[in-house]
Design an enzyme around this catalytic site. Structure first.
Site, short mmCIF file in Angstrom:
data_model
loop_
_atom_site.label_atom_id
_atom_site.label_comp_id
_atom_site.label_asym_id
_atom_site.label_seq_id
_atom_site.Cartn_x
_atom_site.Cartn_y
_atom_site.Cartn_z
N HIS A 59 0.84 -1.21 0.00
CA HIS A 59 0.00 0.00 0.00
C HIS A 59 0.87 1.25 0.00
CE1 HIS A 59 -3.93 1.99 1.31
NE2 HIS A 59 -3.06 2.98 1.24
N HIS A 61 1.18 5.32 -2.15
CA HIS A 61 0.63 6.25 -3.15
C HIS A 61 1.82 6.83 -3.92
CE1 HIS A 61 -3.49 6.49 -1.28
NE2 HIS A 61 -2.78 5.98 -0.28
N GLN A 154 -9.76 9.22 -4.80
CA GLN A 154 -9.43 9.91 -3.54
C GLN A 154 -10.57 10.77 -3.00
OE1 GLN A 154 -6.19 10.42 -1.33
NE2 GLN A 154 -8.16 10.75 -0.35
N HIS A 212 -9.76 1.89 0.70
CA HIS A 212 -9.46 2.68 1.89
C HIS A 212 -10.75 2.68 2.71
CE1 HIS A 212 -5.94 4.07 -0.24
NE2 HIS A 212 -5.59 4.90 0.72
N GLU A 215 -11.02 5.06 7.50
CA GLU A 215 -9.78 5.70 7.97
C GLU A 215 -10.16 6.99 8.70
OE1 GLU A 215 -7.01 7.06 5.01
OE2 GLU A 215 -5.34 7.14 6.44
N ASP A 311 2.40 3.47 2.89
CA ASP A 311 1.36 4.44 2.55
C ASP A 311 1.92 5.66 1.80
OD1 ASP A 311 -1.30 5.19 2.34
OD2 ASP A 311 -1.50 5.89 4.41
N1 17E Z 1 -5.33 9.25 0.93
C1 17E Z 1 -6.12 8.78 1.92
O1 17E Z 1 -7.35 8.84 1.80
N2 17E Z 1 -5.57 8.24 3.01
C2 17E Z 1 -4.26 8.18 3.15
N3 17E Z 1 -3.71 7.67 4.25
C3 17E Z 1 -3.43 8.68 2.12
C4 17E Z 1 -4.01 9.20 1.01
C5 17E Z 1 -1.97 8.61 2.25
FE FE2 Z 2 -3.57 5.05 1.62
#
Ligand code: 17E
Ligand code: FE2
Length: 423
Positions: A59, A61, A154, A212, A215, A311
């Protein structure tokens, strides 16, 4: 014929010392040290150094990497400021810019012994320029590193204009995995609906899923159960990964107990990103302050597949980092309180075989007839590799050395007569 023998190797997950015969880029024999006859092979004595399969980065980006501070730094340290900073930087993306940054980060990853990478690429951009760039990077780097590309919306698929169409277009262009972000959609209903849409797209293209998921430090963020439910009803067991799932660190135990059973039925994979989430989460707490990590130890004890990802490397979500999975592992073991001796000794599985399973890799591991893909660590077992943050002395792909590091040497002079004046 190209024949090499690695003698006296420790191998992660096995006891004792071993000899490995590499024939035309493949492990042709692996035997207890001293029991192999291979007169014609060039012999390299590893003197007990640890051989393990290449690290697997599950994982990262790579489209956002190396953009920290552009145009501004993420001063609050929240996920949400990160998304805002990135949306500003996104406006000035060019294909060359993305390719140069991603290739630089990939070269650091190779130096750190990573052989396989799953990267998320933002598809909430009408030009899809980052995806175009990353598809080229994947092709141009394929002799050195395996890249899987997740089409990652995103800013959401229902909350971003044409988000769903852009995701579909990304899959058409050649992305390998369907991504999503239900907790960022405007409402929880939209979040649940986004998950159903993601499964539709995944099934349309027969691709796996990596979302994702939850989070956020909101104990009410419960999209994970929807992901598990869709996995079961669509017969997608084993093909779905939930990344981050930090809200699970805030769920109550009664709910978590019920959830674990559903997760098990779905055979879900989990990626925790300890460096980044120990930094991004807990930002709205005073004290006590939550750690904001998913329940790594409990998921693992319940037989679910858990691995660790980096990440970010120097981007709006994480200001530092260099692609070293042993740093990720170090933080992950501390933050998850996996610090028993055997926990530490066996911990390399979180950045090797477990992540390989999440990525559904084939022919991975130090085994006869597998490709000779491996790393040699400057340590004799997993415990010392973690403790010393051991250097990756060699990184080998198909029997070819693709990176090499000279170990640093420090001399301590405690006898007065041997001291040399500095000035
Ligand atoms: N985008 C997101 O939604 N969550 C993250 N931890 C990162 C990007 C790095
Ligand atoms: Fe991520």
């Amino acid at each position: 014929m190209n024949l090499k023998m690695l003698a006296n190797a420790s191998i992660f997950g096995r006891e004792g010392l071993w000899d490995l015969l590499i024939e035309n880029g493949t492990f042709s024999q692996i035997k207890k040290a001293g029991t192999m006859t291979a007169e014609h092979a060039e012999k390299i004595d590893l003197q007990g150094k640890l051989v393990c399969a290449p690290f697997v980065e599950p994982h990262i980006h790579l489209d956002t990497t190396l953009t920290a501070g552009q145009p501004r730094w993420n001063e609050s340290g929240t996920l949400f400021e990160g998304i805002q900073r990135w949306s500003e930087r996104k406006e000035s993306l060019t294909k060359q810019d993305v390719k140069d940054r991603a290739k630089k980060a990939l070269s650091w990853q190779i130096a750190n012994g990573i052989g396989h990478v799953r990267t998320h690429v933002d598809t909430t951009d009408p030009t899809l320029i980052a995806l175009e760039a990353m598809l080229e990077v994947k092709e141009e780097m394929k002799d050195f590193i395996d890249l899987q590309i997740v089409a990652f919306p995103q800013e959401g698929i229902l909350s971003y204009p044409n988000g769903l169409e852009l995701l579909d277009e990304a899959m058409k262009m050649g992305a390998d995995i369907v991504g999503g972000i239900p907790h960022f959609e405007f409402t929880r209903d939209d979040g649940a609906e986004s998950i159903r849409q993601l499964f539709k797209i995944a099934m349309k293209y027969d691709k796996s899923i990596d979302i994702h998921c939850d989070e956020i430090d909101d104990e009410q963020s419960r999209h994970l159960e929807v992901v598990a439910r869709e996995t079961i009803h669509n017969d997608y067991q084993g093909r779905v990964t939930a990344s981050h799932t930090t809200a699970m660190g805030s769920y109550n135990d009664a709910y978590t107990y019920k959830l674990m059973r559903v997760l098990g039925l779905a055979k879900m994979n989990f990626v925790a990103n300890p460096l980044v989430n120990i930094h991004l989460q807990g930002r709205f707490d005073t004290y006590p302050k939550r750690r904001g990590l998913t329940r790594v130890k409990e998921l693992d004890q319940n037989g679910l597949n858990v691995c660790f990802g980096h990440d970010d490397i120097m981007d709006p979500w994480y200001p530092i980092g260099n692609g070293n999975m042993l740093q990720v592992l170090h933080m992950g073991l501390h933050a998850s309180q996996l610090m028993g001796y055997s926990d530490i000794k066996n911990s390399l599985r979180f950045v090797t075989e477990n992540s390989a399973k999440a990525l559904e890799l084939k022919q991975y591991g130090i085994q006869e007839n597998n490709p000779a893909n491996f790393i040699v660590l400057n340590a004799t077992d997993g415990y010392h590799a973690l403790r010393l943050q051991a250097e990756v002395l060699y990184s080998v792909k198909n029997g070819r050395i693709i990176s090499q590091t000279k170990p640093k040497q420090t001399e301590v002079r405690l006898e007065q007569t041997k001291n040399i004046d500095f000035m």
